[in-house]
Motif scaffolding. Structure first.
Motif, PDB file in Angstrom:
ATOM      1  N   ASN A  63      -1.141 -12.419   8.150  1.00  0.00           N
ATOM      2  CA  ASN A  63      -0.652 -13.800   8.040  1.00  0.00           C
ATOM      3  C   ASN A  63       0.873 -13.882   8.124  1.00  0.00           C
ATOM      4  OD1 ASN A  63      -3.347 -14.713   7.626  1.00  0.00           O
ATOM      5  ND2 ASN A  63      -3.181 -14.146   5.475  1.00  0.00           N
ATOM      6  N   ASP A  64       1.449 -13.152   9.070  1.00  0.00           N
ATOM      7  CA  ASP A  64       2.900 -13.154   9.309  1.00  0.00           C
ATOM      8  C   ASP A  64       3.712 -12.644   8.121  1.00  0.00           C
ATOM      9  OD1 ASP A  64       2.774 -14.049  11.949  1.00  0.00           O
ATOM     10  OD2 ASP A  64       2.658 -16.146  11.312  1.00  0.00           O
ATOM     11  N   ASP A  65       3.144 -11.739   7.335  1.00  0.00           N
ATOM     12  CA  ASP A  65       3.857 -11.189   6.183  1.00  0.00           C
ATOM     13  C   ASP A  65       3.342  -9.775   5.903  1.00  0.00           C
ATOM     14  OD1 ASP A  65       5.642 -11.179   4.093  1.00  0.00           O
ATOM     15  OD2 ASP A  65       4.646 -12.774   2.958  1.00  0.00           O
ATOM     16  N   TRP A  66       4.217  -8.955   5.338  1.00  0.00           N
ATOM     17  CA  TRP A  66       3.812  -7.614   4.902  1.00  0.00           C
ATOM     18  C   TRP A  66       3.275  -7.723   3.480  1.00  0.00           C
ATOM     19  CZ3 TRP A  66       3.271  -3.678   8.104  1.00  0.00           C
ATOM     20  CH2 TRP A  66       3.959  -3.708   9.322  1.00  0.00           C
ATOM     21  N   LEU A  67       1.990  -7.372   3.309  1.00  0.00           N
ATOM     22  CA  LEU A  67       1.313  -7.551   2.021  1.00  0.00           C
ATOM     23  C   LEU A  67       0.564  -6.294   1.606  1.00  0.00           C
ATOM     24  CD1 LEU A  67      -0.352 -10.995   2.850  1.00  0.00           C
ATOM     25  CD2 LEU A  67       1.730 -10.654   1.513  1.00  0.00           C
ATOM     26  N   THR A  68       0.492  -6.068   0.278  1.00  0.00           N
ATOM     27  CA  THR A  68      -0.368  -5.014  -0.247  1.00  0.00           C
ATOM     28  C   THR A  68      -1.803  -5.533  -0.237  1.00  0.00           C
ATOM     29  OG1 THR A  68      -0.157  -5.789  -2.526  1.00  0.00           O
ATOM     30  CG2 THR A  68       1.429  -4.092  -1.787  1.00  0.00           C
ATOM     31  N   ASN A  69      -2.743  -4.658  -0.522  1.00  0.00           N
ATOM     32  CA  ASN A  69      -4.148  -5.081  -0.581  1.00  0.00           C
ATOM     33  C   ASN A  69      -4.384  -6.148  -1.642  1.00  0.00           C
ATOM     34  OD1 ASN A  69      -5.073  -3.520   1.520  1.00  0.00           O
ATOM     35  ND2 ASN A  69      -5.669  -1.807   0.214  1.00  0.00           N
ATOM     36  N   ASP A  70      -3.566  -6.117  -2.715  1.00  0.00           N
ATOM     37  CA  ASP A  70      -3.746  -7.118  -3.770  1.00  0.00           C
ATOM     38  C   ASP A  70      -2.799  -8.313  -3.611  1.00  0.00           C
ATOM     39  OD1 ASP A  70      -1.447  -5.763  -4.481  1.00  0.00           O
ATOM     40  OD2 ASP A  70      -2.060  -5.383  -6.542  1.00  0.00           O
ATOM     41  N   GLY A  71      -2.188  -8.452  -2.423  1.00  0.00           N
ATOM     42  CA  GLY A  71      -1.432  -9.647  -2.097  1.00  0.00           C
ATOM     43  C   GLY A  71       0.041  -9.666  -2.465  1.00  0.00           C
ATOM     44  N   LYS A  72       0.596  -8.540  -2.888  1.00  0.00           N
ATOM     45  CA  LYS A  72       2.028  -8.507  -3.209  1.00  0.00           C
ATOM     46  C   LYS A  72       2.831  -8.507  -1.913  1.00  0.00           C
ATOM     47  CE  LYS A  72       1.461  -5.992  -7.500  1.00  0.00           C
ATOM     48  NZ  LYS A  72       1.624  -4.708  -8.182  1.00  0.00           N
ATOM     49  N   ARG A  73       3.869  -9.348  -1.880  1.00  0.00           N
ATOM     50  CA  ARG A  73       4.729  -9.450  -0.702  1.00  0.00           C
ATOM     51  C   ARG A  73       5.749  -8.322  -0.703  1.00  0.00           C
ATOM     52  NH1 ARG A  73       8.129 -13.605  -0.128  1.00  0.00           N
ATOM     53  NH2 ARG A  73       8.043 -13.356   2.113  1.00  0.00           N
ATOM     54  N   PHE A  74       6.009  -7.757   0.473  1.00  0.00           N
ATOM     55  CA  PHE A  74       6.968  -6.672   0.613  1.00  0.00           C
ATOM     56  C   PHE A  74       8.323  -7.037   0.029  1.00  0.00           C
ATOM     57  CE2 PHE A  74      10.536  -4.932   3.041  1.00  0.00           C
ATOM     58  CZ  PHE A  74      10.388  -3.589   2.739  1.00  0.00           C
ATOM     59  N   TRP A  75       8.852  -8.223   0.390  1.00  0.00           N
ATOM     60  CA  TRP A  75      10.200  -8.592  -0.029  1.00  0.00           C
ATOM     61  C   TRP A  75      10.295  -8.730  -1.540  1.00  0.00           C
ATOM     62  CZ3 TRP A  75      13.513  -7.295   3.363  1.00  0.00           C
ATOM     63  CH2 TRP A  75      13.203  -7.379   4.722  1.00  0.00           C
ATOM     64  N   ASN A  76       9.243  -9.196  -2.178  1.00  0.00           N
ATOM     65  CA  ASN A  76       9.245  -9.293  -3.645  1.00  0.00           C
ATOM     66  C   ASN A  76       9.230  -7.908  -4.281  1.00  0.00           C
ATOM     67  OD1 ASN A  76       9.167 -12.060  -3.313  1.00  0.00           O
ATOM     68  ND2 ASN A  76       6.990 -12.237  -3.757  1.00  0.00           N
ATOM     69  N   VAL A  77       8.404  -7.028  -3.757  1.00  0.00           N
ATOM     70  CA  VAL A  77       8.326  -5.666  -4.295  1.00  0.00           C
ATOM     71  C   VAL A  77       9.646  -4.936  -4.080  1.00  0.00           C
ATOM     72  CG1 VAL A  77       7.168  -3.421  -4.100  1.00  0.00           C
ATOM     73  CG2 VAL A  77       5.814  -5.532  -4.063  1.00  0.00           C
ATOM     74  N   LEU A  78      10.254  -5.117  -2.916  1.00  0.00           N
ATOM     75  CA  LEU A  78      11.537  -4.475  -2.657  1.00  0.00           C
ATOM     76  C   LEU A  78      12.604  -4.991  -3.628  1.00  0.00           C
ATOM     77  CD1 LEU A  78      13.284  -2.536  -1.032  1.00  0.00           C
ATOM     78  CD2 LEU A  78      13.632  -4.389   0.630  1.00  0.00           C
ATOM     79  N   THR A  79      12.629  -6.291  -3.869  1.00  0.00           N
ATOM     80  CA  THR A  79      13.579  -6.876  -4.820  1.00  0.00           C
ATOM     81  C   THR A  79      13.378  -6.279  -6.210  1.00  0.00           C
ATOM     82  OG1 THR A  79      13.717  -8.941  -3.563  1.00  0.00           O
ATOM     83  CG2 THR A  79      14.325  -9.053  -5.890  1.00  0.00           C
ATOM     84  N   GLU A  80      12.133  -6.194  -6.656  1.00  0.00           N
ATOM     85  CA  GLU A  80      11.826  -5.635  -7.974  1.00  0.00           C
ATOM     86  C   GLU A  80      12.170  -4.147  -8.044  1.00  0.00           C
ATOM     87  OE1 GLU A  80       7.688  -6.557  -8.510  1.00  0.00           O
ATOM     88  OE2 GLU A  80       8.066  -8.714  -8.551  1.00  0.00           O
ATOM     89  N   THR A  81      11.944  -3.431  -6.958  1.00  0.00           N
ATOM     90  CA  THR A  81      12.249  -2.004  -6.923  1.00  0.00           C
ATOM     91  C   THR A  81      13.758  -1.785  -6.965  1.00  0.00           C
ATOM     92  OG1 THR A  81      10.205  -1.574  -5.709  1.00  0.00           O
ATOM     93  CG2 THR A  81      11.866   0.153  -5.673  1.00  0.00           C
TER      94      THR A  81
END
Length: 101
Positions: free
Chosen positions: A73-91
Motif C-alpha cells: 500500500n505504498d509504504d514499508w510495513l512490518t507484518n504487524d503494520g508498523k511503518r518503517f519511518w516510525n520504527v526508524l524514528t524510534e530506533t
C-alpha cells in the motif's frame, strides 16, 4: 514490485535518511556497502539497513531489535503494520538522537 523498482525505492529511502539527518543537524555518518546502509552516530552506535532482494524486503537492525519491512500500500510495513519511518524514528531515539522523518 519488480527488482528494478525495489532497488530504486530503497535508494530513495536511503537518500531521504541522509538528507533528513543532515537537514536536522544530526551528527551521524551514513555509509553504503553493497546492499547494506549503515548509520553511525557520534556515540559510535549504529543502525543497519539491509536490502533483502530475494524477499523484496528492507531490514532494519538497531538497539530496539531487528525489523523486516515489505512494501505494501505504498509504504514499508512490518507484518504487524508498523511503518518503517516510525520504527526508524524510534530506533534513532533509542540511540540517543531525536530525528523526524
Amino acid at each position: 514490485m519488480n527488482i528494478t523498482e525495489f532497488h530504486q525505492n530503497i535508494e530513495q529511502v536511503w537518500q531521504k535518511i541522509e538528507e533528513d539527518l543532515e537537514e536536522q543537524g544530526i551528527d551521524a555518518d551514513c555509509e553504503t556497502q553493497g546492499s547494506v546502509f549503515t548509520i553511525t552516530f557520534d556515540n559510535r552506535t549504529q543502525i543497519v539497513l539491509n536490502k533483502q532482494e530475494p524477499l523484496l524486503e528492507l531490514w532494519l537492525a538497531g538497539k530496539l531489535g531487528g525489523f523486516h519491512f515489505a512494501f505494501k500500500n505504498d509504504d514499508w510495513l512490518t507484518n504487524d503494520g508498523k511503518r518503517f519511518w516510525n520504527v526508524l524514528t524510534e530506533t534513532c531515539a533509542a540511540h540517543g538522537e531525536t530525528v523526524h522523518f
